[in-house]
Design an enzyme around this catalytic site. Structure first.
Site, PDB file in Angstrom:
ATOM      1  N   ARG A   9       0.837  -1.579   0.134  1.00  0.00           N
ATOM      2  CA  ARG A   9       0.344  -0.217   0.300  1.00  0.00           C
ATOM      3  C   ARG A   9       1.301   1.672  -0.105  1.00  0.00           C
ATOM      4  NH1 ARG A   9      -4.258   2.152   4.415  1.00  0.00           N
ATOM      5  NH2 ARG A   9      -5.055   3.827   2.581  1.00  0.00           N
ATOM      6  N   HIS A  10       0.948   1.844  -0.513  1.00  0.00           N
ATOM      7  CA  HIS A  10       1.400   3.458  -0.720  1.00  0.00           C
ATOM      8  C   HIS A  10       0.965   3.945   0.897  1.00  0.00           C
ATOM      9  CE1 HIS A  10      -3.021   5.786   0.060  1.00  0.00           C
ATOM     10  NE2 HIS A  10      -3.036   4.927  -0.983  1.00  0.00           N
ATOM     11  N   GLN A  22     -10.451   8.188  -0.781  1.00  0.00           N
ATOM     12  CA  GLN A  22      -9.896   9.016  -1.753  1.00  0.00           C
ATOM     13  C   GLN A  22     -10.107   8.739  -3.325  1.00  0.00           C
ATOM     14  OE1 GLN A  22      -5.309  10.164  -0.690  1.00  0.00           O
ATOM     15  NE2 GLN A  22      -5.831   8.548  -0.219  1.00  0.00           N
ATOM     16  N   GLU A  84      -6.857   2.462  -7.435  1.00  0.00           N
ATOM     17  CA  GLU A  84      -7.567   2.600  -6.714  1.00  0.00           C
ATOM     18  C   GLU A  84      -9.295   2.043  -6.493  1.00  0.00           C
ATOM     19  OE1 GLU A  84      -8.854   1.558  -3.964  1.00  0.00           O
ATOM     20  OE2 GLU A  84      -7.927   2.379  -2.313  1.00  0.00           O
ATOM     21  N   HIS A 142      -3.006   0.270  -3.993  1.00  0.00           N
ATOM     22  CA  HIS A 142      -4.085   1.163  -2.907  1.00  0.00           C
ATOM     23  C   HIS A 142      -4.834   0.241  -1.672  1.00  0.00           C
ATOM     24  CE1 HIS A 142      -3.117   4.556  -5.082  1.00  0.00           C
ATOM     25  NE2 HIS A 142      -3.396   3.165  -6.826  1.00  0.00           N
TER      26      HIS A 142
END
Length: 189
Positions: A9-10, A22, A84, A142
């Protein structure tokens, strides 16, 4: 043949910090997120990786570039299908605002189903696995994508109620026999 996939995950964004949804909105990393990506890169440096691929969204792409730097790797390859989950009319809302506007069970216009996420992400992971058969690939994407993959590979057991997918966390999967399998989850910290 097995292809190992470290699905990451970022790092954190300001919207993560504010608990805003987001989705496909393109929000950059903040300074904490950049540090998390570097820390994740250091953890990943214990293994030799053959490639790094990423979602096109800025927060994932920047995380992947930072990780590539830590691994002394060339620029990551962008895979559009890793973007995402689209959250439609709840993008930009806090979780409390989402609940007020669209209580549990309410339909959210524009919200991509988890099945639709699987329908675009699994073929992309299969292409990656077939391109790098028998090798090891870092995949930066994501929380919504990772959560969907966890549900798929565990029959819905993970993520458990209240289980978060932290920024910078590493989820080790393998592609084998035409299927994705969960190996382990490495904490972000």
């Amino acid at each position: 043949m097995i292809t190992k996939l470290a699905i990451v995950r970022h790092g954190q964004t300001d919207w993560n910090l504010e608990k805003r949804i987001q989705g496909s909105t393109d929000i950059p990393l903040n300074s904490t997120g950049r540090a998390q990506a570097a820390e994740t890169g250091l953890k990943l440096s214990r293994t030799r990786w053959d490639a790094i691929v990423t979602s096109p969204l800025l927060r994932a792409h920047e995380s992947a570039r930072i990780i590539a730097g830590e691994l002394d790797h060339p620029a990551p390859l962008v895979i559009p299908e890793l973007t995402e989950r689209h959250h439609g009319q709840i993008e930009g809302l806090t979780f409390a605002e989402r609940q007020a506007r669209f209580p549990d069970g309410s339909s959210v216009p524009g919200l991509e189903t988890r099945q639709a996420v699987l329908d675009r992400v699994l073929p992309a992971l299969e292409r990656i696995a077939l391109t790098y058969v028998g090798r090891e690939v870092v995949v930066v994407c994501h929380g919504g994508v990772i959560g969907t993959l966890l549900r798929y590979t565990t029959g819905g057991d993970r993520p458990a109620a209240g289980e978060l997918i932290p920024n910078g966390s590493i989820h080790e999967f393998r592609w084998q026999g035409g299927r994705l399998h969960l190996e382990s989850v490495v904490s972000a910290r």
